[in-house]
Design an enzyme around this catalytic site. Sequence first.
Site, mmCIF file in Angstrom:
data_model
loop_
_atom_site.group_PDB
_atom_site.id
_atom_site.type_symbol
_atom_site.label_atom_id
_atom_site.label_comp_id
_atom_site.label_asym_id
_atom_site.label_seq_id
_atom_site.Cartn_x
_atom_site.Cartn_y
_atom_site.Cartn_z
ATOM 1 N N SER A 10 17.127 -16.574 48.906
ATOM 2 C CA SER A 10 16.049 -15.615 48.676
ATOM 3 C C SER A 10 16.238 -14.422 49.588
ATOM 4 O O SER A 10 17.119 -14.396 50.447
ATOM 5 C CB SER A 10 14.699 -16.261 48.936
ATOM 6 O OG SER A 10 14.519 -16.419 50.325
ATOM 7 N N LYS A 11 15.387 -13.452 49.376
ATOM 8 C CA LYS A 11 15.425 -12.190 50.104
ATOM 9 C C LYS A 11 15.547 -12.386 51.627
ATOM 10 O O LYS A 11 16.244 -11.655 52.303
ATOM 11 C CB LYS A 11 14.124 -11.455 49.759
ATOM 12 C CG LYS A 11 14.085 -10.012 50.075
ATOM 13 C CD LYS A 11 14.964 -9.202 49.167
ATOM 14 C CE LYS A 11 15.643 -8.149 49.991
ATOM 15 N NZ LYS A 11 17.010 -7.998 49.937
ATOM 16 N N ARG A 12 14.854 -13.409 52.111
ATOM 17 C CA ARG A 12 14.834 -13.544 53.566
ATOM 18 C C ARG A 12 16.200 -13.929 54.136
ATOM 19 O O ARG A 12 16.442 -13.812 55.333
ATOM 20 C CB ARG A 12 13.720 -14.523 53.959
ATOM 21 C CG ARG A 12 14.088 -15.884 54.367
ATOM 22 C CD ARG A 12 12.910 -16.830 54.339
ATOM 23 N NE ARG A 12 13.189 -17.927 53.427
ATOM 24 C CZ ARG A 12 13.991 -18.935 53.713
ATOM 25 N NH1 ARG A 12 14.559 -19.004 54.893
ATOM 26 N NH2 ARG A 12 14.232 -19.880 52.833
#
Length: 463
Positions: free
Chosen positions: A240-242
């Site tokens: 994911s983005k993180r």
Amino acid sequence: MKIRTRFAPSPTGLLHIGGARTALFNYLFARHHGGEFLLRIEDTDKARSTQEAVQVILDGLDWLGLNADAPPVYQSTREARHVEVAQELLANGKAYKCYCSAEELQTMREQAMAEKRPPRYDGRWRDRDESEAPVGVKPSIRLKAPREGDVVLQDLVQGTVKVQNAEMDDMIILRSDGTPTYLHAVVVDDHDMDITHVIRGDDHLTNTFRQIQIYDAMGWEKPQFAHIPLIHGADGAKLSKRHGAVSILEFREEGFLPEALCNYLLRLGWGHGDAEFLTRPEQIELFTLEGVGRSASRMDYAKLTHLNGVWLRGADDARLREDVVLRLAKAGIVVDAHAMERILHLMPGLKERAKNLEELAVSAAFLARSVPLPFEPKALAQLTEDAKAMLGRLVPVLEATDFSAAAVDAALRGFAEAEGKKLGQVAQPLRAALTGSTMSPGIDVTLEALGANESLARLRAVI
Ligand code: GLU
């Protein structure tokens, strides 16, 4: 038989690196076998599919050098054909009309859950006569799937995987509004496109068993399947983005080279001995599905960054300049003909120091600027009154050279000695004055790249 693979993204979001790797594997497999690689845009979810997302997919694949051998097939344009096949299944008694209302299905689900059974359709219209159909209800069409036996899949990555037919209910192939379901559309398209190998993420494995039921009902030859493990973040969680960049175009933005990203994605979950660095022709030659591992791979951004630096250092200077010029233009820095030459001239030194194209552009910016230069605070700190006076004494010494790196180097050494200083004590203020920063390739090649006129103009502006 000609090998045909396809990449079949849904244009409902970004093209992420998992998708890019699936495309890469399909591409390499097809090329390895002298076959064809096709693209199908699965845009049947009209509410979620967007033209921008299609464009992102096309741009992303183009950037990665994974171009399809034919124009993309848009699944939405094939609806009539999907309906036709559903009607054929109906006519052959391999499918049936189901008149259940949404409420009825809901009750069926709730009841199953309450009795701790999996929420499956119970087949209540499977053998019922159409004369019993309620008036005014539009039926959906369901596959009359076998109830006994197994579906056995010889997956090229996962090995033999089996599911009992009894575990699957009669799936809808045509909704009551007349639109085909995704599972059905994929089978019809793969069949019509003569796809021989379906290589896709292992999140599709359960779909495959249902799709096989459709192939069998139509009596169609099935493609071979290869379900490749997904890519996870370094912590093992879903990417994911993180974790960092996920969208392909974000990697481009950040300055990754497509070759480096492809090389990395290939090595992630596929191996050929210790080979770390593989060019596209080598990848095509070596790629086989046997080399694909079965466990999820973990995205390692540090490793990718390292690989990117290595690819960058090996990249062609003129091509790197092209990218640098675009990035500088984006930052509002115009590159004139002189600067074009300077950038190319200094590229061997610049690319040694950059991890990615963005860093490369930043480090090349000084070559395109004109006096007065902007100065970083650290550079400004170098330019004390003493240093400026020293640079004043240096100007005639440099003027006496032809500004070749060798001549400049000799002149600087002589000057430092005469001044009773170390070379670095001369080079650092000089670098600050010429570049506005404290970092650049060797001072001799930097002067050579800037040339006499520009170098002297910059020095005089500081002095
Ligand atoms: N459209 C599906 C997706 O984007 C892929 C379908 C397939 O490869 O069969 O996940």
